[in-house]
Scaffold this motif. Sequence first.
Motif, PDB file in Angstrom:
ATOM      1  N   GLU A 594       0.833  -1.199   0.000  1.00 52.83           N
ATOM      2  CA  GLU A 594       0.000   0.000   0.000  1.00 52.83           C
ATOM      3  C   GLU A 594       0.865   1.246   0.000  1.00 52.83           C
ATOM      4  O   GLU A 594       0.618   2.187  -0.743  1.00 52.83           O
ATOM      5  N   ARG A 609       2.163  -7.549  -6.983  1.00 45.64           N
ATOM      6  CA  ARG A 609       1.289  -6.682  -7.766  1.00 45.64           C
ATOM      7  C   ARG A 609       1.941  -5.317  -7.935  1.00 45.64           C
ATOM      8  O   ARG A 609       2.378  -4.702  -6.959  1.00 45.64           O
ATOM      9  N   ASP A 611       0.286  -2.833  -9.747  1.00 45.61           N
ATOM     10  CA  ASP A 611      -0.748  -1.883 -10.136  1.00 45.61           C
ATOM     11  C   ASP A 611      -1.362  -1.159  -8.949  1.00 45.61           C
ATOM     12  O   ASP A 611      -2.363  -0.465  -9.100  1.00 45.61           O
ATOM     13  N   GLN A 612      -0.793  -1.310  -7.755  1.00 43.68           N
ATOM     14  CA  GLN A 612      -1.301  -0.603  -6.597  1.00 43.68           C
ATOM     15  C   GLN A 612      -0.139  -0.259  -5.671  1.00 43.68           C
ATOM     16  O   GLN A 612       0.892  -0.923  -5.667  1.00 43.68           O
ATOM     17  N   PRO A 627       6.052  -1.124  -7.228  1.00 35.23           N
ATOM     18  CA  PRO A 627       5.169  -0.132  -7.860  1.00 35.23           C
ATOM     19  C   PRO A 627       5.937   1.155  -8.119  1.00 35.23           C
ATOM     20  O   PRO A 627       7.131   1.265  -7.797  1.00 35.23           O
TER      21      PRO A 627
END
Length: 712
Positions: A594, A609, A611-612, A627
């Motif tokens: 996050e 991931r 994309d976040q 990210p």
Amino acid sequence: MTPDELYALLPAVHRRRDAEQGGPLYALLTVVAEQAAVVEADIERLYDNWFIETCDDWVTPYIGDLVGYEILPRIAAALSDDVTRAAGLPAAAVPRRDVADTVVNRRRKGTLALLEDLASAVAGWPARVVEYRRLLCVTQPVRRYSADGADARRRRARGTLVNVRDAGALARLGGPFDALARTVEVPRAGSVRRVGRYGVRSVGLHLWRLRAHAVTRAPAHCLDRDRACYTFNVLAVDTPLFTAPVPEPSSFHIADESNVPEPIGRRALADRLYDYYGPRRSLCVWTGPDPEADVVRLDRIVVADLSDWRFRVGADEVAVDPVLGRLMLPPGTAPAHGVRVTYHHAFSGDFGGGEYPRPEPAADGPAERYRVGPGEDHRSIADAIGRWRAEKRAHEHKAEAVVEITANEVYEDLTDIRLDPGDRLTVRAADGVRPVVRLSGRRDEDRRRVLAITGSASPDGSRATARLVLDGLLVTGGGVRVRGGVGELVVRHCTFVPGWELEAGGTPLAPGAPSLDIADSPVRTEIRHSVLGAVTVAARDGRAPNRLEVYDSVIDATGSEASALGDPDGGEADVVLRARCTTVVGALRPHAVELLENCLLAGEVRVGRLDQGSVRFCWLPRGSRTPPRFHCEPDHSGARAAELRFAALRYGAPDYVRLADDCAEAIRRGGDNGSEPGALHHLFQPQREDNLRTRLAEYTPAGCDPGLIFVT
């Protein structure tokens, strides 16, 4: 003004009609009274903000501006950030005491003691000032050679040869208390790398950045009961002992060895044992449980080199080695109740547990308190938890409890904690206490010693609601395993020893072994101001990833190649990670992030991931898979300009996870507010150093060349 007072001001006819309609006007005045109380409190706070003694931290720079206190431009820019203001930067960068003493300090300009006071007020660091001109070798005037008095004797001592029989003077050679004469140091003219320490204009300000942390009446670890060999540190590792600083007698006093957190040498302890030894001093030894009758007398203490344990202790003696943190009794005289010690060790900040004050968070509701320790209702943590469970079955309203440990003891009885749905249990150390939980009994299927935290599933199959808080504990000998219906796990001011436990040299017994193992549990884990080993999180088929939040902490897998966060097989951990001001030693492999902010990631970073989430103001190795990144090193400054270096990466060392002094400035000031990233971000050391250099230039008289010398 209360609602009743406002209501009484209304005419009687309105109050009567309001009562007939159910009191809507009274309800409105209740809301008005609440807001009036808020306005009144704010007005009172504004009056307090007029004075430097009572104002809020954010007001201190504005009062300083009124008296001509100059704030560095980059600090002023950082103070405009509300997040930075909440993090405590105003108190560190613009000290209240320094603003209050600005006018007085200007009148003391040119005095040596003022420089020490500036270091304490501006940077919060103990200091000793040395005027190197007085240590230079000079040719003695013959006509004054026969004079008597203190000044004459001091002049005759300058320029003499070194007395190799003076072991005390040789032990202080090169340090802040070195009193041996030197020849003048003349570097190349215009040199910016080395200005020369021993010169006519040179003044050195020796600074201690590490703090002396106390351990009071704690059990010493017995290495050999037959030979009565002990270590001061209960983890059975060599720990150098440090001086507990005492306040200076006046503002004109120059600090000596008793006023700073200096490592205690063998010669210094032997020469001034009465200054260091005693129940309320730097170190003390007890051979029994009675704090008055069992204290070892001063005349029984002998200072020795116990590096090989070959020292022969007399019949009524206790040998102490302050350099290694060891002690030795006569063979065969190990007391049945064990040996207790008081000592001080050095560390950079207040995290990882200890006797420093820890704020107790507000409880969510009324909680039953069970106290554990000598003289309390319970002698062990397991007994207190067992009583709480028994009373909870009889009284369903006792689902929230606090188990508070009140003494520096070693507890080996805690093997598991079972939680029912809705339970809210806190196991915490009382203020001023650092209890040790040694996992020495229960083993899991892999023959590992564990503290098993197990939550029961709710009957209706709803989400897990059990909550466990661990606060102020030192866990050694194994790891913590979480299974079942545990909804939330909070770890505050704790240490789960990296590598489970340490060998004599400080090397971990199980490098890379997980200190926190989560599997088949929807637990949300929050870690604050703590030191942990590796963390493993196993995937749960068909379920959302767990959530892991880490703040102002260290996750240490004991090596950059080991897995600091992953699954049990070394793959991707099934977590969504949020980390701020954290140092990670080892590979980081979360499913998603996050936010990663102000972190030092000393190992491979692979995020599942992309994309976040975001990564901001961090150091991470080149080639990391993350990210989008913003102002991260070494991408921002280049590999050569931003090479990560630590002073020490072995848990237990005084300089643990502190950035090395020769680390690149791009890293030392790579945080979002100009501070260093990582677990020591909250210390704001770059801002303290900048402020101190500015104040020294302001208060040092012309012709004097001050310099900062960091001792520890």
